[in-house]
Scaffold this active site. Structure first.
Site, PDB file in Angstrom:
ATOM      1  N   GLU A  49      -0.301   3.574  33.565  1.00 45.45           N
ATOM      2  CA  GLU A  49      -0.656   2.553  34.617  1.00 45.45           C
ATOM      3  C   GLU A  49      -0.519   2.983  36.134  1.00 45.45           C
ATOM      4  O   GLU A  49       0.436   3.703  36.541  1.00 45.45           O
ATOM      5  CB  GLU A  49       0.435   1.331  34.278  1.00 45.45           C
ATOM      6  N   ASP A  60       6.641  -7.274  42.280  1.00 43.67           N
ATOM      7  CA  ASP A  60       7.323  -6.163  42.421  1.00 43.67           C
ATOM      8  C   ASP A  60       8.431  -6.130  43.086  1.00 43.67           C
ATOM      9  O   ASP A  60       8.779  -6.837  43.993  1.00 43.67           O
ATOM     10  CB  ASP A  60       6.436  -5.085  43.292  1.00 43.67           C
ATOM     11  N   TYR A 175       1.417  -7.129  27.650  1.00 46.66           N
ATOM     12  CA  TYR A 175       2.348  -6.416  28.350  1.00 46.66           C
ATOM     13  C   TYR A 175       3.623  -7.611  28.268  1.00 46.66           C
ATOM     14  O   TYR A 175       3.581  -8.516  28.996  1.00 46.66           O
ATOM     15  CB  TYR A 175       1.938  -6.256  29.686  1.00 46.66           C
TER      16      TYR A 175
END
Length: 274
Positions: A49, A60, A175
């Site tokens: 990724e 993040d 995911y």
């Protein structure tokens, strides 16, 4: 069959788990990044990724957010990231590359132009954190027509209607975000993750890979026992924090630490099927 799908078929036939490292395009330097990708493959990456630097990365944690800041400060754009993937493809035609980022730069480039650039560069999958399946429109189909998968996130807090949409529209792999928080968070309830992964696998034939919070052999092995693969980012990217990117020896030392971590994670996953 896309490269992602083919890779999972091969891994399944070998009774192996996927190791998917995450690194930020252009970090620690644009010139060193393609070599980093090749080294990740040499040390057990089944696919990679690649983060697209963005100024407001809402999902993040500080480690990956700072990696994005370093990449942006070095001048790395989304187009530059795609050029790096294209350079990687000159020597590696097999390892799937998944772009993970945010929608704003894509909208600036334009959806059709972005897909065309991705195809030309050899990208295999797209994960736009802030593009939910209900709003993806024809983007998913457009990617499929160009042999790319659109990957979506599921998390412990995903509502049933969103979960159904993800399972319907997602391609390549699911995911699963292992915890309530941002990338690099410390708390990881492996028993809960195992329960959630089993529930997802009962509803789809897609591989389920788990990310967020995996940082060592123990957590990799615990999660890998239930998932089809693990995604590791912060535990790798943190090695580029606080180094002088202009110091070649410092960059090389940081990359050696990353490869040592890759070896640790690969060994943990492979021990599950030894």
């Amino acid at each position: 069959m896309t490269r992602i799908e083919s890779t999972f078929e091969t891994l399944k036939s070998q009774n192996k788990k996927a190791l998917i490292p995450y690194v930020m395009a252009g970090d620690p330097t644009p010139d060193s990044f393609v070599g980093l990708l090749h080294d990740l493959v040499k040390h057990g990456a089944d696919m990679i990724e690649v983060g697209l630097p963005f100024s407001d990365p809402m999902a993040d944690g500080p480690t990956v957010a700072l990696a994005g800041e370093r990449a942006l400060a070095a001048g790395t754009s989304t187009r530059d990231a795609l050029k790096m993937v294209a350079e990687f493809r000159q020597q590696d035609s097999q390892t799937p590359i998944i772009l993970m980022g945010y929608l704003n730069p894509v909208e600036i480039i334009g959806y059709d132009n972005f897909v065309a650039l991705c195809e030309q560069s050899g990208v295999d999958g797209i994960l736009m954190v802030d593009l939910p399946p209900a709003e993806a429109g024809s983007f998913t189909q457009h990617l499929t027509e160009h042999s790319m998968n659109e990957i979506f996130l599921l998390s412990p807090t995903t509502l049933p209607e969103r979960r159904e949409q993800v399972l319907t529209h997602c391609g390549g792999y699911i995911y699963y975000v292992s915890l309530k928080g941002v990338t690099g968070s410390a708390t990881l309830d492996t028993d809960d993750v195992a329960t959630q992964v089993q529930a997802i696998k009962a509803e789809t034939n897609l591989p389920v890979c788990v990310g967020f919070g995996i940082r060592d052999a123990a957590s990799a092995k615990a999660i890998g026992a239930h998932a089809d693969g693990i995604i590791v980012g912060s535990a790798l990217v943190q090695n580029f924090a606080d180094i002088d990117a202009n110091d070649a020896s410092a960059v090389a030392n940081a990359q050696q630490k990353i490869m040592a971590k890759m070896d640790e994670l690969r060994g943990a996953l492979d021990s599950l099927t030894a």
